[in-house]
Design a protein around this motif. Structure first.
Motif, PDB file in Angstrom:
ATOM      1  N   PRO A   1      33.875  -5.302  13.026  1.00  0.00           N
ATOM      2  CA  PRO A   1      34.685  -4.757  12.136  1.00  0.00           C
ATOM      3  C   PRO A   1      35.655  -3.799  12.534  1.00  0.00           C
ATOM      4  N   THR A   2      35.940  -3.220  13.822  1.00  0.00           N
ATOM      5  CA  THR A   2      36.866  -2.204  14.110  1.00  0.00           C
ATOM      6  C   THR A   2      38.049  -2.878  14.720  1.00  0.00           C
ATOM      7  N   LEU A   3      37.878  -4.373  14.972  1.00  0.00           N
ATOM      8  CA  LEU A   3      39.151  -5.142  15.601  1.00  0.00           C
ATOM      9  C   LEU A   3      39.829  -5.464  14.424  1.00  0.00           C
ATOM     10  N   LEU A   4      41.373  -5.461  14.615  1.00  0.00           N
ATOM     11  CA  LEU A   4      42.316  -5.996  13.803  1.00  0.00           C
ATOM     12  C   LEU A   4      42.633  -7.253  14.178  1.00  0.00           C
ATOM     13  N   ASP A   5      41.741  -8.309  13.818  1.00  0.00           N
ATOM     14  CA  ASP A   5      41.948  -9.584  14.606  1.00  0.00           C
ATOM     15  C   ASP A   5      41.237 -10.484  13.716  1.00  0.00           C
ATOM     16  N   GLY A   6      42.035 -10.812  12.603  1.00  0.00           N
ATOM     17  CA  GLY A   6      41.474 -11.592  11.422  1.00  0.00           C
ATOM     18  C   GLY A   6      42.681 -12.518  10.928  1.00  0.00           C
ATOM     19  N   PRO A   7      42.422 -12.826   9.777  1.00  0.00           N
ATOM     20  CA  PRO A   7      43.322 -13.873   8.962  1.00  0.00           C
ATOM     21  C   PRO A   7      44.752 -13.107   8.803  1.00  0.00           C
ATOM     22  N   ALA A   8      44.744 -11.861   8.440  1.00  0.00           N
ATOM     23  CA  ALA A   8      45.716 -11.072   7.866  1.00  0.00           C
ATOM     24  C   ALA A   8      46.603 -10.405   9.178  1.00  0.00           C
ATOM     25  N   PHE A   9      45.981 -10.339  10.290  1.00  0.00           N
ATOM     26  CA  PHE A   9      46.661  -9.592  11.215  1.00  0.00           C
ATOM     27  C   PHE A   9      46.046  -9.720  12.637  1.00  0.00           C
ATOM     28  N   LYS A  10      46.594 -10.327  13.499  1.00  0.00           N
ATOM     29  CA  LYS A  10      45.904 -10.415  15.001  1.00  0.00           C
ATOM     30  C   LYS A  10      46.750  -9.423  15.972  1.00  0.00           C
ATOM     31  N   GLN A  11      46.237  -8.226  16.067  1.00  0.00           N
ATOM     32  CA  GLN A  11      47.019  -7.206  16.933  1.00  0.00           C
ATOM     33  C   GLN A  11      47.702  -7.735  18.137  1.00  0.00           C
ATOM     34  N   ASP A  12      46.930  -8.311  18.958  1.00  0.00           N
ATOM     35  CA  ASP A  12      47.444  -8.644  20.266  1.00  0.00           C
ATOM     36  C   ASP A  12      48.543  -9.555  20.133  1.00  0.00           C
ATOM     37  N   THR A  13      48.372 -10.598  19.175  1.00  0.00           N
ATOM     38  CA  THR A  13      49.321 -11.536  19.182  1.00  0.00           C
ATOM     39  C   THR A  13      50.700 -10.822  18.639  1.00  0.00           C
ATOM     40  N   VAL A  14      50.434 -10.255  17.420  1.00  0.00           N
ATOM     41  CA  VAL A  14      51.573  -9.544  16.953  1.00  0.00           C
ATOM     42  C   VAL A  14      52.404  -8.544  17.880  1.00  0.00           C
ATOM     43  N   LEU A  15      51.461  -7.627  18.450  1.00  0.00           N
ATOM     44  CA  LEU A  15      52.328  -6.807  19.430  1.00  0.00           C
ATOM     45  C   LEU A  15      53.005  -7.538  20.559  1.00  0.00           C
ATOM     46  N   ALA A  16      52.552  -8.710  21.137  1.00  0.00           N
ATOM     47  CA  ALA A  16      53.014  -9.381  22.085  1.00  0.00           C
ATOM     48  C   ALA A  16      54.576 -10.119  21.595  1.00  0.00           C
ATOM     49  N   GLU A  17      54.839 -10.045  20.595  1.00  0.00           N
ATOM     50  CA  GLU A  17      56.048 -10.639  19.934  1.00  0.00           C
ATOM     51  C   GLU A  17      56.915  -9.700  19.510  1.00  0.00           C
ATOM     52  N   MET A  18      56.817  -8.575  19.653  1.00  0.00           N
ATOM     53  CA  MET A  18      57.583  -7.503  19.197  1.00  0.00           C
ATOM     54  C   MET A  18      58.348  -6.706  20.269  1.00  0.00           C
ATOM     55  N   ASN A  19      59.542  -6.153  19.641  1.00  0.00           N
ATOM     56  CA  ASN A  19      60.219  -5.440  20.718  1.00  0.00           C
ATOM     57  C   ASN A  19      59.752  -4.233  21.143  1.00  0.00           C
ATOM     58  N   ASP A  20      60.187  -3.273  22.091  1.00  0.00           N
ATOM     59  CA  ASP A  20      59.422  -2.238  22.373  1.00  0.00           C
ATOM     60  C   ASP A  20      59.333  -1.146  21.263  1.00  0.00           C
ATOM     61  N   GLN A  21      60.434  -0.969  20.792  1.00  0.00           N
ATOM     62  CA  GLN A  21      60.224   0.108  19.472  1.00  0.00           C
ATOM     63  C   GLN A  21      59.230  -0.238  18.147  1.00  0.00           C
ATOM     64  N   ASN A  22      59.499  -1.507  17.982  1.00  0.00           N
ATOM     65  CA  ASN A  22      58.511  -2.015  16.864  1.00  0.00           C
ATOM     66  C   ASN A  22      57.018  -1.972  17.394  1.00  0.00           C
ATOM     67  N   ARG A  23      56.914  -2.424  18.467  1.00  0.00           N
ATOM     68  CA  ARG A  23      55.386  -2.299  19.222  1.00  0.00           C
ATOM     69  C   ARG A  23      54.847  -0.955  19.215  1.00  0.00           C
ATOM     70  N   LYS A  24      55.671   0.129  19.675  1.00  0.00           N
ATOM     71  CA  LYS A  24      55.305   1.431  19.484  1.00  0.00           C
ATOM     72  C   LYS A  24      54.792   1.908  18.262  1.00  0.00           C
ATOM     73  N   MET A  25      55.728   1.699  17.348  1.00  0.00           N
ATOM     74  CA  MET A  25      55.208   1.923  15.911  1.00  0.00           C
ATOM     75  C   MET A  25      54.045   1.374  15.256  1.00  0.00           C
ATOM     76  N   THR A  26      54.114  -0.069  15.666  1.00  0.00           N
ATOM     77  CA  THR A  26      52.998  -0.637  14.758  1.00  0.00           C
ATOM     78  C   THR A  26      51.554  -0.623  15.799  1.00  0.00           C
ATOM     79  N   LEU A  27      51.608  -0.278  17.157  1.00  0.00           N
ATOM     80  CA  LEU A  27      50.555   0.133  17.762  1.00  0.00           C
ATOM     81  C   LEU A  27      50.019   1.373  17.085  1.00  0.00           C
ATOM     82  N   ARG A  28      50.834   2.445  16.922  1.00  0.00           N
ATOM     83  CA  ARG A  28      50.246   3.606  16.101  1.00  0.00           C
ATOM     84  C   ARG A  28      49.558   3.548  14.661  1.00  0.00           C
TER      85      ARG A  28
END
Length: 179
Positions: A73-100
């Motif tokens: 339950p502490t992973l954000l890896d489901g139908p609404a948001f897959k953290q690793d996939t989304v972060l890998a597709e972002m530019n550095d600035q968006n990745r930093k803010m989204t990771l936060r």
């Protein structure tokens, strides 16, 4: 109204504040809330605001993790948001803010589900960001759970916890009823 005036970033920023305040207030996390988040996600996609979309996806996955049984339950890896996939597709600035943003909600989930490893990892991630934040509603959630997590870990990080307490004491002295 801002949306109809074409002021999309202001409208979406207002909605982010709304959901942060909604979560901080502990209001009901029903299916209607999820549908509102999905509508905002789709709107963001239609106007090419992927950073905003990711945050609404994080919020939706957070709600799903709280409402549905999960082995992790502490992973954000489901139908609404897959953290690793989304972060890998972002530019550095968006990745930093989204990771936060993802780390804040993972920290809250870790505290709720008593996942000490995740709490420690999220505290480590969040310690790399400036302590205060212009978005007060997001910062209250972040500081609250950073403080709670830091004091609840076996290897207590009193520096972070005390920093959070100092912030809330200062806010209380200034008249904040939420502090």
């Amino acid at each position: 109204d801002l949306k109809f005036l074409g002021k999309f970033d202001l409208a979406l920023g207002s909605m982010l504040n709304y959901f942060n305040a909604y979560f901080a207030a502990g209001l009901s996390l029903g299916a209607i809330l999820e549908s509102k988040l999905l509508v905002l996600d789709e709107f963001c996609q239609s106007i090419d605001r992927s950073g905003f979309a990711a945050t609404f996806q994080i919020h939706r996955q957070f709600v799903m993790n709280l409402r549905q049984k999960s082995e992790h339950p502490t992973l954000l890896d489901g139908p609404a948001f897959k953290q690793d996939t989304v972060l890998a597709e972002m530019n550095d600035q968006n990745r930093k803010m989204t990771l936060r943003d993802a780390s804040v909600y993972r920290l809250e989930l870790a505290f709720i589900f008593n996942d000490t490893e995740c709490m420690a990892a999220m505290l480590e991630t969040l310690s790399g960001y400036p302590f205060e934040d212009q978005v007060i509603s997001r910062f209250y959630i972040r500081a609250c759970f950073m403080g709670l997590a830091s004091f609840s870990l076996v290897k207590k990080n009193h520096v972070i916890g005390n920093q959070c307490l100092k912030y809330f004491r200062r806010m209380k002295k200034l008249g904040s009823t939420n502090a």
